[in-house]
Structures are given as C-alpha cells and as structure tokens.
Design an enzyme around this catalytic site. Structure first.
Site, PDB file in Angstrom:
ATOM      1  N   ASP A 233       0.847  -1.206   0.000  1.00  0.00           N
ATOM      2  CA  ASP A 233       0.000   0.000   0.000  1.00  0.00           C
ATOM      3  C   ASP A 233       0.878   1.250   0.000  1.00  0.00           C
ATOM      4  O   ASP A 233       1.848   1.334   0.750  1.00  0.00           O
ATOM      5  CB  ASP A 233      -0.883  -0.031   1.256  1.00  0.00           C
ATOM      6  CG  ASP A 233      -2.049   0.931   1.188  1.00  0.00           C
ATOM      7  OD1 ASP A 233      -2.098   1.756   0.255  1.00  0.00           O
ATOM      8  OD2 ASP A 233      -2.913   0.857   2.083  1.00  0.00           O
ATOM      9  N   HIS A 326     -10.266  -1.599  -6.894  1.00  0.00           N
ATOM     10  CA  HIS A 326      -9.972  -0.380  -6.126  1.00  0.00           C
ATOM     11  C   HIS A 326      -9.053   0.573  -6.892  1.00  0.00           C
ATOM     12  O   HIS A 326      -9.319   1.774  -6.970  1.00  0.00           O
ATOM     13  CB  HIS A 326      -9.333  -0.762  -4.785  1.00  0.00           C
ATOM     14  CG  HIS A 326      -8.930   0.394  -3.937  1.00  0.00           C
ATOM     15  ND1 HIS A 326      -9.835   1.305  -3.440  1.00  0.00           N
ATOM     16  CD2 HIS A 326      -7.706   0.809  -3.500  1.00  0.00           C
ATOM     17  CE1 HIS A 326      -9.192   2.218  -2.737  1.00  0.00           C
ATOM     18  NE2 HIS A 326      -7.890   1.951  -2.759  1.00  0.00           N
TER      19      HIS A 326
HETATM   20  C1  HEM Z   1      -9.136   0.452   3.939  1.00  0.00           C
HETATM   21  C2  HEM Z   1      -8.889   1.370   3.100  1.00  0.00           C
HETATM   22  C3  HEM Z   1      -7.935   1.276   1.944  1.00  0.00           C
HETATM   23  C4  HEM Z   1      -6.992   0.342   1.662  1.00  0.00           C
HETATM   24  C5  HEM Z   1      -6.628  -0.888   2.486  1.00  0.00           C
HETATM   25  C6  HEM Z   1      -6.375   0.712   0.427  1.00  0.00           C
HETATM   26  C7  HEM Z   1      -5.395  -0.012  -0.209  1.00  0.00           C
HETATM   27  C8  HEM Z   1      -4.830   0.322  -1.428  1.00  0.00           C
HETATM   28  C9  HEM Z   1      -3.854  -0.462  -2.140  1.00  0.00           C
HETATM   29  C10 HEM Z   1      -3.307  -1.795  -1.667  1.00  0.00           C
HETATM   30  C11 HEM Z   1      -3.536   0.185  -3.270  1.00  0.00           C
HETATM   31  C12 HEM Z   1      -2.565  -0.267  -4.368  1.00  0.00           C
HETATM   32  C13 HEM Z   1      -1.164   0.210  -4.184  1.00  0.00           C
HETATM   33  C14 HEM Z   1      -0.973   1.695  -4.159  1.00  0.00           C
HETATM   34  O1  HEM Z   1      -0.919   2.378  -5.201  1.00  0.00           O
HETATM   35  O2  HEM Z   1      -0.878   2.212  -3.045  1.00  0.00           O
HETATM   36  C15 HEM Z   1      -4.306   1.401  -3.279  1.00  0.00           C
HETATM   37  C16 HEM Z   1      -4.241   2.358  -4.264  1.00  0.00           C
HETATM   38  C17 HEM Z   1      -4.891   3.545  -4.232  1.00  0.00           C
HETATM   39  N1  HEM Z   1      -5.825   3.924  -3.291  1.00  0.00           N
HETATM   40 FE1  HEM Z   1      -6.416   2.893  -1.699  1.00  0.00          FE
HETATM   41  N2  HEM Z   1      -6.934   1.874  -0.019  1.00  0.00           N
HETATM   42  C18 HEM Z   1      -7.902   2.253   0.882  1.00  0.00           C
HETATM   43  C19 HEM Z   1      -8.696   3.359   0.819  1.00  0.00           C
HETATM   44  C20 HEM Z   1      -8.586   4.340  -0.118  1.00  0.00           C
HETATM   45  C21 HEM Z   1      -9.371   5.529  -0.163  1.00  0.00           C
HETATM   46  C22 HEM Z   1     -10.463   5.891   0.833  1.00  0.00           C
HETATM   47  C23 HEM Z   1      -8.926   6.250  -1.230  1.00  0.00           C
HETATM   48  C24 HEM Z   1      -9.383   7.598  -1.730  1.00  0.00           C
HETATM   49  C25 HEM Z   1     -10.578   8.022  -1.715  1.00  0.00           C
HETATM   50  C26 HEM Z   1      -7.865   5.508  -1.855  1.00  0.00           C
HETATM   51  C27 HEM Z   1      -7.149   5.935  -2.936  1.00  0.00           C
HETATM   52  C28 HEM Z   1      -6.213   5.184  -3.600  1.00  0.00           C
HETATM   53  C29 HEM Z   1      -5.497   5.641  -4.784  1.00  0.00           C
HETATM   54  C30 HEM Z   1      -5.615   7.015  -5.444  1.00  0.00           C
HETATM   55  C31 HEM Z   1      -4.677   4.600  -5.187  1.00  0.00           C
HETATM   56  C32 HEM Z   1      -3.754   4.589  -6.400  1.00  0.00           C
HETATM   57  C33 HEM Z   1      -4.558   4.211  -7.613  1.00  0.00           C
HETATM   58  C34 HEM Z   1      -3.703   4.134  -8.880  1.00  0.00           C
HETATM   59  O3  HEM Z   1      -3.552   5.161  -9.541  1.00  0.00           O
HETATM   60  O4  HEM Z   1      -3.188   3.039  -9.153  1.00  0.00           O
HETATM   61  N3  HEM Z   1      -7.688   4.356  -1.148  1.00  0.00           N
HETATM   62  N4  HEM Z   1      -5.078   1.465  -2.139  1.00  0.00           N
END
Ligand code: HEM
Length: 415
Positions: A233, A326
């Site tokens: 993450d 996601h």
């Molecule tokens: C329990 C809550 C969440 C978990 C466990 C989680 C986990 C992850 C993981 C594993 C990734 C892929 C690796 C990375 O690029 O970091 C990711 C990407 C991302 N997450 Fe989350 N996330 C959560 C909540 C959120 C929320 C609430 C938002 C925004 C509203 C968000 C926005 C993003 C964005 C912008 C990316 C990158 C997307 C891309 O361009 O590839 N995440 N998240």
C-alpha cells in the site's frame, strides 16, 4: 510538571500576550525557541534539507528541519510510527488558538531537533529524535468558533457525506490536529506527552489515533509497505521533491504567508473487516484491489512500480484489471486530481469478540474539491473493496505553511 516548567511556559505565552489560565502572576521571563535549533542538533552541519538529513544521519539521530517553507511530516519520508491527536479548544477565542499554535511550535522547534522541551522532565528521551516531526492543522470549525470564518483558506472546503460513511464517536472533526511521527515509540510517546501536557489548560483531547508501518518497503526497490491485509500500500504517489509533488500537495495561492506552502489533510479511520476478507480466495482478493498481493504489481504485471495499461483485456476479452477494482476506481486521471497518501495501520484491540484493526487513511492535497472529493465519490459508489471495510471516522484540517526562523506555525492567523 515542575515549577520552572510552569514559569517558562507562562513566559512564552506572555511574549505572545496570552496568560495561562490558573497560573499565578508575577513571572516576566519571555522564553522563545532557539532561533536556529538545527545548528545545535545532531543534524550534520552541511545538511539543511530533509533529504540531506535523511542521507547524512540515520536511526536515533535522524533530524528533519522544523523551520522552512512547509511543515515537516508531509514530504519527509513516512516514519514507522505516527500519532494523530484531535484537540478542541476549551475557550474558543483567537487568543487561545494563537497560544496553542505558539506552544506546539515551541515544543516542535526543540524536540524535533533533539533538544528537550521547556521544562522537559525527561531530557534524555528528547536527545533521540529518530526522525521526529510535529505537524499542526486547523479545522474549519475552529475558524468558525473563533469568528474568523473569513480567514478560512479556499481549499479547506466542507467534506461532503458519502454513502459509505458510518462514523462513530469520537473519530470525527475537531478544532485542531497535531500529527506526531517518529521511528521510535518512546520518542513519539514523550513528544505526545509534552505537547498534551503543555496544552492541558487550553484544550481537551477528543481522540488520539496511533498508526504504524512495517520498517521497510514491502519489496526491494519498491515504496509501498504492507497493510494489515498484507497488500502493498502506498505505491502510486507523487514523488517528494518533484514538480508533481508540489502541484499535488502544496498550496500555491497568493494568500497570506501561512496559506502559501500549506496543504489540506484528510484523515479517515477505516476499519478492515478482516474476518470476512480472509474467507476470499487469493485471486478474488487480488481482483478486488487490482494488484498482486505478493509483488504489489498491477494485475498482469511483475513489478510494483511498473506502468500498466488499463485497457488491457484477457483471452476472454475481459479487463485484466476489473472495472470495479480499487485501483481503477480510485485512480486519478491527471496530476491535478492526485493526492498524497501516507496510510498507517491501526490496532484498537478487541471489539465484540473480534479485532478492531484497520487503516488510518491520511491524505494530503492542495485542493480536495478537485482531487480527494471526486476520488472518494467514485470509491464510495463503485469500489468492490467497500464490502470489506467501514469508514468509522473522518476529519479535515488546513496545515499552515512552515514557520519562519524564530517564528511559529500559523503565525498571523489569529492575531
Ligand atoms: C481500507 C482502506 C484502503 C486500503 C486498504 C487501500 C489499499 C490500497 C492499495 C493496496 C492500493 C494499491 C497500491 C498503491 O498504489 O498504493 C491502493 C491504491 C490507491 N488507493 Fe487505496 N486503499 C484504501 C482506501 C482508499 C481511499 C479511501 C482512497 C481515496 C478516496 C484511496 C485511494 C487510492 C489511490 C488514489 C490509489 C492509487 C490508484 C492508482 O492510480 O493506481 N484508497 N489502495
């Protein structure tokens, strides 16, 4: 608290024209933080920036600057531990708000440089900053409660309600936030105690949220760290020190000095439904996120940091990264729509026979109206991942620009 500590603190506030409630009168000593504490710190003399510091000092001696264009704790590398403290002013007057900013700044100017706070009863701990940063933010409600609504920065908009919100007390908006980060649990706890002790007559602490990260990135050469679901993450983020980072994070509007160089922090407390998640097979888990669990690579790829093609389809003509994954739903279409994510895991013990564990989703951005809010709107409506997490808290704050040498964070807002 020692007598000398009382007197020193009172002197500090007297310098700003504010008297501490309940402290006897008669002290006139005006204490202020050292003009350039960095010079007397463990930071090597030639290191003047955060990245210099990171390369020239390590471990317990790691020091990040306090004074500068921006507050530390945003662009500086994430430490393994971070605590967020939500505060409400007991007396919501501009004078009290200014006093809080002065006191936190004074503690931060000293402690982050490896020096004891005024009247520090455990100076030995302070000598070990271990990357300590102390960052301050102000919520809309404090501007309103102090009748300074006209000073609310344009970027600090109301965060709307989302269909996935399921907030629980106490994890919602407070007047102010203090974010304290360090790689050392004792250092961080000491700084937390000093700040809350010094503010004790001025504020009530509504909540503290403690977060942690693994010591190292999940994969060699990568950037993301594993969260409590084991996912890598924090991969897709603007890179510190680049023009993109400035575009995404720092306010460049021609406002007062405390606005230009500031940013907005959105903090969400997201509980992970781990008992349900673990029942999914690994392929389904990966499809929900859109990345491989082990390497953090996008589905179909092999390495965490590789660029990937969202249009790619498999042999059956189906998208390699599912429509409701996601990363596809959250993805920003342009730099202007991006946010900086610094997620931390939390562990709040047991609740109703199961673990209360999750993510402190901390995101920093120049303008939530064009970045975070549209992103969260898409996530709330479309994200497959919503079935395995619950957003139980949310708050937003403006983090003023960094303090000028000898000054304090938020100088000029409430005076
Ligand atoms: C329990 C809550 C969440 C978990 C466990 C989680 C986990 C992850 C993981 C594993 C990734 C892929 C690796 C990375 O690029 O970091 C990711 C990407 C991302 N997450 Fe989350 N996330 C959560 C909540 C959120 C929320 C609430 C938002 C925004 C509203 C968000 C926005 C993003 C964005 C912008 C990316 C990158 C997307 C891309 O361009 O590839 N995440 N998240």
């Amino acid at each position: 608290m020692t007598t000398s500590h009382h007197l020193s603190r009172r002197g500090l506030l007297a310098a700003g024209g504010v008297a501490l409630i309940g402290v006897a009168s008669g002290c006139t000593s005006a204490a202020s933080p050292p003009a350039n504490p960095t010079a007397a710190s463990p930071l090597p003399p030639s290191a003047t920036t955060a990245s210099d510091a990171a390369t020239q000092a390590t471990g317990q001696d790691l020091v990040y600057p306090f004074y500068g264009a921006h507050q530390s704790g945003v662009e500086t590398p994430p430490t393994t531990l971070q605590t967020f403290i939500g505060l409400d002013l007991i007396d919501p007057s501009p004078r009290t708000a200014d006093a809080v900013l002065r006191l936190v700044s004074d503690d931060a100017a000293r402690l982050t440089q490896g020096q004891p706070a005024l009247g520090d009863t455990e100076p030995g701990i302070a000598a070990s900053p271990a990357g300590l940063t102390i960052t301050v933010g102000i919520g809309r409600q404090l501007f309103e409660r102090t009748r300074r609504a006209d000073a609310i920065p344009d970027s600090l908009v109301e965060i709307p309600a989302f269909p996935t919100d399921a907030f629980e007390k106490p994890w919602v908006q407070t007047d102010m936030i203090v974010q304290i980060a360090s790689d050392d649990a004792v250092t961080l706890t000491h700084a937390t105690r000093m700040v809350t002790k010094d503010l004790s007559t001025l504020v009530s602490v509504r909540w503290m949220q403690d977060g942690f990260l693994p010591n190292e990135p999940a994969v060699p050469g990568g950037v993301g760290r594993r969260n409590l679901m084991g996912q890598v993450d924090g991969t897709v983020n603007p890179e510190p020190g680049t023009p993109d980072f400035n575009t995404v994070v720092w306010d460049d509007s021609e406002g007062p000095a405390w606005v230009t160089g500031g940013t907005v922090l959105v903090l969400r407390r997201i509980r992970l439904l781990l008992d349900d998640w673990e029942k999914l097979d690994p392929t389904t888990q990966e499809n929900v996120i859109g990345r491989h669990q082990d390497s953090g690579a996008p589905l179909g790829g092999t390495s965490e940091l590789e660029a990937f093609d969202y249009e790619a389809v498999d042999a059956n003509g189906l998208p390699v990264i599912p429509e409701d994954a996601h990363i596809r739903v959250a993805r920003a279409a342009s730099t202007e729509q991006m946010i900086l994510r610094r997620p931390y895991s939390y562990n709040a013990g047991m609740r109703n026979g199961t673990n209360d564990m999750g993510l402190l989703f901390a995101a920093y951005m120049r303008d939530p109206a064009t970045s975070y809010i549209p992103m969260q709107t898409r996530v709330a409506e479309l994200d497959a991942f919503n079935r395995w997490n619950i957003t139980i808290g949310s708050a937003a704050y403006f983090l003023p620009a960094g303090a000028r040498e000898g000054g304090y964070i938020g100088e000029g807002i409430f005076t």
